[in-house]
Design a protein around this motif. Sequence first.
Motif, PDB file in Angstrom:
ATOM      1  N   LEU A   1     -22.616 -28.046  46.202  1.00 12.43           N
ATOM      2  CA  LEU A   1     -24.070 -27.759  46.193  1.00 12.43           C
ATOM      3  C   LEU A   1     -24.107 -26.561  45.156  1.00 12.43           C
ATOM      4  CD1 LEU A   1     -24.890 -27.782  49.846  1.00 12.43           C
ATOM      5  CD2 LEU A   1     -25.843 -29.197  48.188  1.00 12.43           C
ATOM      6  N   LEU A   2     -23.263 -25.671  45.098  1.00 12.19           N
ATOM      7  CA  LEU A   2     -23.423 -24.534  43.927  1.00 12.19           C
ATOM      8  C   LEU A   2     -23.163 -25.163  42.592  1.00 12.19           C
ATOM      9  CD1 LEU A   2     -23.286 -21.478  43.025  1.00 12.19           C
ATOM     10  CD2 LEU A   2     -20.848 -21.546  43.634  1.00 12.19           C
ATOM     11  N   THR A   3     -22.505 -25.973  42.152  1.00 11.96           N
ATOM     12  CA  THR A   3     -22.073 -26.402  40.935  1.00 11.96           C
ATOM     13  C   THR A   3     -23.355 -27.505  40.638  1.00 11.96           C
ATOM     14  OG1 THR A   3     -20.648 -28.433  41.806  1.00 11.96           O
ATOM     15  CG2 THR A   3     -19.704 -26.197  40.904  1.00 11.96           C
ATOM     16  N   PHE A   4     -23.983 -28.286  41.459  1.00 13.43           N
ATOM     17  CA  PHE A   4     -25.266 -28.868  41.529  1.00 13.43           C
ATOM     18  C   PHE A   4     -26.228 -27.959  40.958  1.00 13.43           C
ATOM     19  CE2 PHE A   4     -28.864 -30.797  42.892  1.00 13.43           C
ATOM     20  CZ  PHE A   4     -29.088 -32.130  42.106  1.00 13.43           C
ATOM     21  N   GLY A   5     -26.277 -26.681  41.395  1.00 14.83           N
ATOM     22  CA  GLY A   5     -27.396 -25.788  41.034  1.00 14.83           C
ATOM     23  C   GLY A   5     -27.076 -25.355  39.748  1.00 14.83           C
ATOM     24  N   ILE A   6     -25.614 -25.140  39.451  1.00 11.42           N
ATOM     25  CA  ILE A   6     -25.285 -24.507  37.977  1.00 11.42           C
ATOM     26  C   ILE A   6     -25.923 -25.641  36.825  1.00 11.42           C
ATOM     27  CG2 ILE A   6     -23.453 -24.111  36.479  1.00 11.42           C
ATOM     28  CD1 ILE A   6     -22.226 -22.948  38.881  1.00 11.42           C
ATOM     29  N   THR A   7     -25.491 -26.670  37.396  1.00  8.58           N
ATOM     30  CA  THR A   7     -26.115 -27.907  36.431  1.00  8.58           C
ATOM     31  C   THR A   7     -27.448 -28.181  36.081  1.00  8.58           C
ATOM     32  OG1 THR A   7     -24.426 -29.616  37.118  1.00  8.58           O
ATOM     33  CG2 THR A   7     -26.315 -30.577  36.367  1.00  8.58           C
ATOM     34  N   LEU A   8     -28.331 -27.836  37.323  1.00  6.03           N
ATOM     35  CA  LEU A   8     -29.673 -27.640  37.106  1.00  6.03           C
ATOM     36  C   LEU A   8     -30.280 -26.486  36.107  1.00  6.03           C
ATOM     37  CD1 LEU A   8     -31.067 -28.368  40.932  1.00  6.03           C
ATOM     38  CD2 LEU A   8     -30.900 -30.136  38.886  1.00  6.03           C
ATOM     39  N   VAL A   9     -29.631 -25.233  36.232  1.00  2.85           N
ATOM     40  CA  VAL A   9     -29.891 -24.368  35.814  1.00  2.85           C
ATOM     41  C   VAL A   9     -29.650 -24.326  34.042  1.00  2.85           C
ATOM     42  CG1 VAL A   9     -29.182 -21.871  35.147  1.00  2.85           C
ATOM     43  CG2 VAL A   9     -29.527 -22.340  37.329  1.00  2.85           C
ATOM     44  N   ILE A  10     -28.434 -24.938  33.679  1.00  6.36           N
ATOM     45  CA  ILE A  10     -28.065 -25.378  32.460  1.00  6.36           C
ATOM     46  C   ILE A  10     -28.714 -26.335  31.780  1.00  6.36           C
ATOM     47  CG2 ILE A  10     -25.970 -26.280  30.980  1.00  6.36           C
ATOM     48  CD1 ILE A  10     -24.118 -25.161  32.899  1.00  6.36           C
ATOM     49  N   GLU A  11     -29.061 -27.316  32.641  1.00  5.86           N
ATOM     50  CA  GLU A  11     -29.926 -28.568  32.009  1.00  5.86           C
ATOM     51  C   GLU A  11     -31.213 -27.906  31.673  1.00  5.86           C
ATOM     52  OE1 GLU A  11     -29.986 -31.854  34.283  1.00  5.86           O
ATOM     53  OE2 GLU A  11     -28.032 -32.502  33.485  1.00  5.86           O
ATOM     54  N   GLY A  12     -31.776 -27.153  32.423  1.00  9.63           N
ATOM     55  CA  GLY A  12     -33.238 -26.422  32.311  1.00  9.63           C
ATOM     56  C   GLY A  12     -33.300 -25.538  31.381  1.00  9.63           C
ATOM     57  N   ILE A  13     -32.201 -25.125  30.758  1.00 10.24           N
ATOM     58  CA  ILE A  13     -32.332 -23.997  29.778  1.00 10.24           C
ATOM     59  C   ILE A  13     -32.317 -24.802  28.433  1.00 10.24           C
ATOM     60  CG2 ILE A  13     -30.829 -22.306  28.461  1.00 10.24           C
ATOM     61  CD1 ILE A  13     -29.928 -21.218  31.276  1.00 10.24           C
ATOM     62  N   PHE A  14     -31.623 -25.951  28.447  1.00 13.29           N
ATOM     63  CA  PHE A  14     -31.452 -26.630  27.220  1.00 13.29           C
ATOM     64  C   PHE A  14     -32.900 -27.484  27.134  1.00 13.29           C
ATOM     65  CE2 PHE A  14     -27.223 -25.553  27.299  1.00 13.29           C
ATOM     66  CZ  PHE A  14     -26.842 -25.436  25.707  1.00 13.29           C
ATOM     67  N   ARG A  15     -33.402 -27.799  28.152  1.00 13.67           N
ATOM     68  CA  ARG A  15     -34.600 -28.761  28.133  1.00 13.67           C
ATOM     69  C   ARG A  15     -35.929 -27.895  27.554  1.00 13.67           C
ATOM     70  NH1 ARG A  15     -35.352 -32.314  33.482  1.00 13.67           N
ATOM     71  NH2 ARG A  15     -37.163 -32.947  32.462  1.00 13.67           N
ATOM     72  N   SER A  16     -35.744 -26.612  28.284  1.00 16.05           N
ATOM     73  CA  SER A  16     -36.875 -25.855  27.975  1.00 16.05           C
ATOM     74  C   SER A  16     -36.535 -25.457  26.191  1.00 16.05           C
ATOM     75  CB  SER A  16     -36.776 -24.362  28.623  1.00 16.05           C
ATOM     76  OG  SER A  16     -35.547 -23.856  28.179  1.00 16.05           O
ATOM     77  N   PHE A  17     -35.715 -25.343  25.722  1.00 22.01           N
ATOM     78  CA  PHE A  17     -35.628 -25.163  24.284  1.00 22.01           C
ATOM     79  C   PHE A  17     -35.702 -26.413  23.296  1.00 22.01           C
ATOM     80  CE2 PHE A  17     -33.894 -21.071  25.650  1.00 22.01           C
ATOM     81  CZ  PHE A  17     -34.268 -20.208  24.870  1.00 22.01           C
ATOM     82  N   TYR A  18     -35.050 -27.462  23.920  1.00 22.61           N
ATOM     83  CA  TYR A  18     -35.052 -28.455  23.020  1.00 22.61           C
ATOM     84  C   TYR A  18     -35.548 -29.923  23.458  1.00 22.61           C
ATOM     85  CZ  TYR A  18     -31.389 -25.540  20.637  1.00 22.61           C
ATOM     86  OH  TYR A  18     -31.004 -24.449  20.092  1.00 22.61           O
ATOM     87  N   GLY A  19     -36.019 -29.824  24.603  1.00 25.85           N
ATOM     88  CA  GLY A  19     -37.007 -30.908  25.315  1.00 25.85           C
ATOM     89  C   GLY A  19     -35.678 -31.926  25.766  1.00 25.85           C
ATOM     90  N   VAL A  20     -36.296 -33.174  25.999  1.00 22.06           N
ATOM     91  CA  VAL A  20     -35.336 -34.164  26.326  1.00 22.06           C
ATOM     92  C   VAL A  20     -34.788 -35.417  24.984  1.00 22.06           C
ATOM     93  CG1 VAL A  20     -35.792 -34.037  28.691  1.00 22.06           C
ATOM     94  CG2 VAL A  20     -37.160 -35.832  27.085  1.00 22.06           C
ATOM     95  N   GLY A  21     -35.677 -34.733  23.849  1.00 23.86           N
ATOM     96  CA  GLY A  21     -35.355 -36.023  22.621  1.00 23.86           C
ATOM     97  C   GLY A  21     -33.906 -35.634  22.216  1.00 23.86           C
ATOM     98  N   GLY A  22     -33.305 -36.704  21.574  1.00 24.21           N
ATOM     99  CA  GLY A  22     -32.057 -36.559  20.942  1.00 24.21           C
ATOM    100  C   GLY A  22     -31.917 -35.673  19.710  1.00 24.21           C
ATOM    101  N   GLN A  23     -30.894 -35.049  19.249  1.00 24.60           N
ATOM    102  CA  GLN A  23     -30.702 -34.319  18.312  1.00 24.60           C
ATOM    103  C   GLN A  23     -29.689 -34.940  17.416  1.00 24.60           C
ATOM    104  OE1 GLN A  23     -32.518 -31.820  17.545  1.00 24.60           O
ATOM    105  NE2 GLN A  23     -33.526 -31.740  19.744  1.00 24.60           N
ATOM    106  N   PRO A  24     -29.639 -35.665  16.299  1.00 22.98           N
ATOM    107  CA  PRO A  24     -28.866 -36.352  15.522  1.00 22.98           C
ATOM    108  C   PRO A  24     -27.475 -35.327  15.131  1.00 22.98           C
ATOM    109  CG  PRO A  24     -30.618 -35.819  14.252  1.00 22.98           C
ATOM    110  CD  PRO A  24     -30.982 -35.422  15.537  1.00 22.98           C
ATOM    111  N   TYR A  25     -26.379 -35.877  14.936  1.00 14.81           N
ATOM    112  CA  TYR A  25     -25.226 -35.235  14.550  1.00 14.81           C
ATOM    113  C   TYR A  25     -24.456 -36.225  13.744  1.00 14.81           C
ATOM    114  CZ  TYR A  25     -21.316 -31.933  14.594  1.00 14.81           C
ATOM    115  OH  TYR A  25     -20.154 -31.284  14.372  1.00 14.81           O
ATOM    116  N   SER A  26     -24.097 -35.882  12.452  1.00 12.42           N
ATOM    117  CA  SER A  26     -23.750 -36.926  11.519  1.00 12.42           C
ATOM    118  C   SER A  26     -22.103 -37.015  11.736  1.00 12.42           C
ATOM    119  CB  SER A  26     -23.976 -36.788  10.192  1.00 12.42           C
ATOM    120  OG  SER A  26     -23.545 -35.280  10.081  1.00 12.42           O
ATOM    121  N   VAL A  27     -21.632 -38.256  11.804  1.00 20.51           N
ATOM    122  CA  VAL A  27     -20.012 -38.320  11.512  1.00 20.51           C
ATOM    123  C   VAL A  27     -19.555 -37.604  10.466  1.00 20.51           C
ATOM    124  CG1 VAL A  27     -18.389 -40.239  11.214  1.00 20.51           C
ATOM    125  CG2 VAL A  27     -20.420 -40.699  12.610  1.00 20.51           C
ATOM    126  N   PRO A  28     -18.366 -36.979  10.605  1.00 20.81           N
ATOM    127  CA  PRO A  28     -17.844 -36.118   9.412  1.00 20.81           C
ATOM    128  C   PRO A  28     -17.265 -37.073   8.454  1.00 20.81           C
ATOM    129  CG  PRO A  28     -16.339 -35.968  11.395  1.00 20.81           C
ATOM    130  CD  PRO A  28     -17.513 -36.539  12.124  1.00 20.81           C
TER     131      PRO A  28
END
Length: 295
Positions: free
Chosen positions: A105-132
């Motif tokens: 339950l604790l780590t599930f809560g941590i998951t929601l917090v981390i995902e919520g932070i990144f969703r608030s800044f970057y949404g749910v759209g994908g960010q491209p990252y090119s192959v080296p």
Amino acid sequence: MTDIFGVPLPALLGQLLLGLVNGSFYAMLSLGLAVIFGMLNIINFAHGALYMMGAFLAWMGLEYFGINYWVMLVLSPLVVGVFGLVIERLLLKWLYKLDHLYGLLLTFGITLVIEGIFRSFYGVGGQPYSVPDALAGATNLGFMILPNYRAWVVVASLVVCLGVWALIEKTSLGATLRAGTENPRLVQAFGVNVPRLVTLTYAGGVALAAFAGVLAAPILQVNALMGSNLIIVVFAVVVIGGMGSILGSILTGLGLGIVEGLTKVFYPEASNTVVFVIMALVLLVRPAGLFGKEK
């Protein structure tokens, strides 16, 4: 052109390669979960979010600071490992003697917090990252075209997974880690700092997740939900291999990735459920998992 059961050989080999790449991610993530559960007795549901965090750090390093892939392949796991160290010291250390449900339950809560932070800044759209550049393009093997980056992912994951297995199972440090989780008072009596070992074990486990995230960034579009889309399958892999079994997690992850790839060729409708069907069958026959120890 050679056909196997009506499927052209290049198409079949391409799906096998895709399955092996997916299996490499399954193996690395389930390995980290198995290490954390085996050593700390914690079901780390935050593993998927930390995998996503590793991928995002690689993308942010390139996007904001111009730090290339190879540097972030080392730096991102280190940053996530330090973050995991903070989580373990502040939160998880109070739960080791409690029921597994509290850690889940604790780590599930941590998951929601981390995902919520990144969703608030970057949404749910994908960010491209090119192959080296060093791994761009493909190699013609005659019977199939092998993308260089996917080959690198498979090789890198195998080296890391086998290296971690050898460290834990074949070295004195691994023996100390196992002894410290089974009988911490006795090990501490020999002058070993067991709490520090436990903290570093958790940090190392989540660093593996971040390493997998950096490897995945050029293949998948980096997004806030990439971890939650994968973690359920990874938990199924851990259960099939056996909770806490290091080698079981590696072999099961790779094997199920290949099975999933073959299923997409011969019976695509079942490709999303085949892992869970196998999990149900394994639990019916061997509840401890294929490589787990029966109590």
